[in-house]
Write an enzyme that holds these catalytic residues in place. Structure first.
Site, PDB file in Angstrom:
ATOM      1  N   LYS A  65       0.851  -1.196   0.000  1.00  0.00           N
ATOM      2  CA  LYS A  65       0.000   0.000   0.000  1.00  0.00           C
ATOM      3  C   LYS A  65       0.882   1.240   0.000  1.00  0.00           C
ATOM      4  O   LYS A  65       1.893   1.287   0.718  1.00  0.00           O
ATOM      5  CB  LYS A  65      -0.893  -0.033   1.249  1.00  0.00           C
ATOM      6  CG  LYS A  65      -1.950   1.058   1.311  1.00  0.00           C
ATOM      7  CD  LYS A  65      -2.784   0.919   2.597  1.00  0.00           C
ATOM      8  CE  LYS A  65      -3.973   1.869   2.624  1.00  0.00           C
ATOM      9  NZ  LYS A  65      -4.786   1.710   3.860  1.00  0.00           N
ATOM     10  N   SER A 140      -9.700   1.431   2.882  1.00  0.00           N
ATOM     11  CA  SER A 140      -8.861   2.237   2.009  1.00  0.00           C
ATOM     12  C   SER A 140      -7.764   1.444   1.295  1.00  0.00           C
ATOM     13  O   SER A 140      -7.194   1.939   0.328  1.00  0.00           O
ATOM     14  CB  SER A 140      -8.202   3.358   2.818  1.00  0.00           C
ATOM     15  OG  SER A 140      -7.321   2.811   3.793  1.00  0.00           O
ATOM     16  N   SER A 164      -9.856  -0.884   7.109  1.00  0.00           N
ATOM     17  CA  SER A 164      -9.287  -0.726   5.764  1.00  0.00           C
ATOM     18  C   SER A 164      -8.528  -1.907   5.198  1.00  0.00           C
ATOM     19  O   SER A 164      -8.132  -1.867   4.032  1.00  0.00           O
ATOM     20  CB  SER A 164      -8.369   0.490   5.730  1.00  0.00           C
ATOM     21  OG  SER A 164      -9.136   1.643   5.516  1.00  0.00           O
TER      22      SER A 164
END
Ligand code: GLN
Length: 479
Positions: A65, A140, A164
């Site tokens: 990420k 996310s 997330s």
């Protein structure tokens, strides 16, 4: 070539270690797969392969990420304000994966500063769901989840502040593990809400999640809140759930859940019973106030953490400002997206002297109550279980105009974050969206006491085996 991509990380690592597969060949196969990204899952991809390395993850590519600082590699946190920023150092999580032999395959797209549940808040365009490109992958960590679910990476890491990792894993049909707060160092992980943020794994199966956690966890002198997991983490092997007690929170289970999700959840409870586990409804009376408390606490911490983006020290600086104050204002006005601005305003407001007790103080008390509810539940039960998300993947744009509806996506994941507990989402089946349409993945969440990751992984492994989820994007659709 394609055979290589079918292997789990554990299988590939075993074959690389045995010399049956060359690490370089394996990495290159994944580089080629990642190069075909049509989901906007990646913001940056590795240009070269790997040389021979040792370690339990030798030769394994990991999608990371874009919130983890990686030396010399662009790291944006999905924000325009960090466009072009290449950190001078590497986060502990990525460094530890490297020490275990893994290499960064690419940096994945995400909601700006990890604020969101759909990955539509990225400054670099939305991520698409591999099961249906008209839908969101969740957020996310949507880029990491779409990459693994869509066959663009064998495994990934993400961050979970209120859901997330778990929610996008659920919406993309993969496993998502949020460890106990403190299990993995946050050093070099761009901060959103520091008392909640935690690194974790997004993988095809539970064994791979254990493998990544084993490499990631540990105390780090650079993060004073990191303690690691005592005794480490091993590959799970349990085949039944005999003697284990599972609590279903009555309050959570009665709330708004899509009928298809509810059906998969109930079928999974029956699977637990078939494996010898006992299901009991138990109270978690304050959990339903989790979202309210979270949306005071997380923005409060974010408003403080994001003060550092001032156009002086990191990333972009707006042109044409007359003086210093105007430069700050223009940089932040141009650099941050709407959701980030909303959170900064909300956070500043709840921390202001006149409202601190009414909002922030009260939210902290609710947080303590939620933690006590879990403590009471774990005095009697081994695990708490819930659906991971109230719905399957929703349509792109469906909730962007309604922040409150978007916030409800994390109804089932936020309480565990507030209590700092480890939780895993495993794919449990497919369900039609409430409005009709092709069937999509449904995640099942299992929650354990703090630092009981090994027990959590063992239970998830046994359940995963019995569920036997093997649907893939494209096949599941319409099936
Ligand atoms: N969706 C939640 C939020 O927007 C959680 C995000 C996260 O876990 N990073 O804050």
């Amino acid at each position: 070539m394609s055979g290589l991509l079918e292997l789990t990380v554990a299988e590939a690592a075993g074959r690389i270690a045995a010399g049956e597969i060359a690490a370089g060949e394996y990495f290159d196969a994944w580089r080629a797969a990642a190069a075909g990204d049509e989901l906007n899952a990646y913001l940056w991809r590795a240009e070269d392969g790997v040389e021979g390395t040792g370690g339990p993850l030798a030769g394994i590519p990991v999608a990371v990420k874009d919130i983890f600082c990686t030396e010399g590699v662009p790291t944006t946190a999905g924000s325009r304000i960090l466009a072009g920023y290449a950190p001078p150092y590497t986060s502990t999580a990525v460094r530890r994966l490297g020490e275990a032999g893994a290499r960064v395959l690419g940096k994945t797209n995400m909601d700006e500063f990890a604020m969101g549940s759909s990955s539509e808040n990225s400054a670099f365009g939305p991520v698409l769901n591999p099961w249906d490109r008209g839908r969101v992958p969740g957020g996310s960590s949507g880029g990491s989840a779409a990459a693994v679910g869509g066959g663009l990476a064998p495994c990934a890491i993400g961050t979970d502040t209120g859901g997330s990792i778990r929610q996008p894993a659920s919406l993309c049909g993969i496993v998502g593990l949020k460890p106990t707060y403190g299990a993995i160092s946050r050093y070099g992980m761009i901060a959103f809400a520091s008392s909640l943020d935690q690194c974790g794994a997004l993988t095809r199966d539970v064994t791979d999640a254990a493998l990544l956690l084993a490499a990631l966890q540990g105390r780090d002198p650079c993060d004073s809140t990191s303690v690691g997991i005592e005794g480490g983490v091993e590959a799970p092997s349990r085949e039944d759930l005999k003697g284990l007690r599972f609590a279903v929170p009555g309050e959570l289970a009665r709330d708004a859940i899509d009928s298809g999700v509810r059906a998969v959840f109930e079928a999974t409870l029956e699977t637990i019973e078939r494996l010898g586990g006992a299901i009991t409804e138990a109270p978690l009376p304050h959990a339903e106030h989790g979202i309210s408390a979270y949306y005071v606490i997380a923005p409060a911490e974010a408003s403080s953490n994001l003060a550092r983006y001032d156009g002086v020290r990191y990333g972009m600086r707006a042109e044409g400002a007359g003086d210093l104050t105007e430069m700050y204002e223009k940089t932040r006005a141009e650099g941050f997206g709407a959701e980030v601005k909303r959170r900064i305003m909300l956070g500043t407001y709840v921390l202001s002297s006149g409202y601190y007790d009414a909002y922030y103080g009260r939210a902290q008390r609710v947080r303590t109550k939620i933690a006590s509810d879990f403590a009471a539940a774990f005095a009697e039960f081994d695990f708490v279980v819930t659906p991971t998300s109230p719905s399957v993947a929703f349509g792109l744009g469906e909730k962007t105009d309604d922040p409150l509806a978007m916030y409800m996506s994390d109804f089932f994941t936020v309480p565990m974050s507030l209590a700092g507990l480890p939780a895993i989402s495993i794919p449990a089946g497919l369900a039609e969206p409430d409005g009709g349409g092709p069937r999509l993945p449904v995640g099942f969440q299992i929650v354990a006491p703090a630092f009981a990751e090994q027990r959590l992984l063992e239970a998830a492994f046994a359940l995963e085996r019995e569920i036997g989820f093997d649907a893939k994007p494209g096949e599941g659709a319409g099936g």
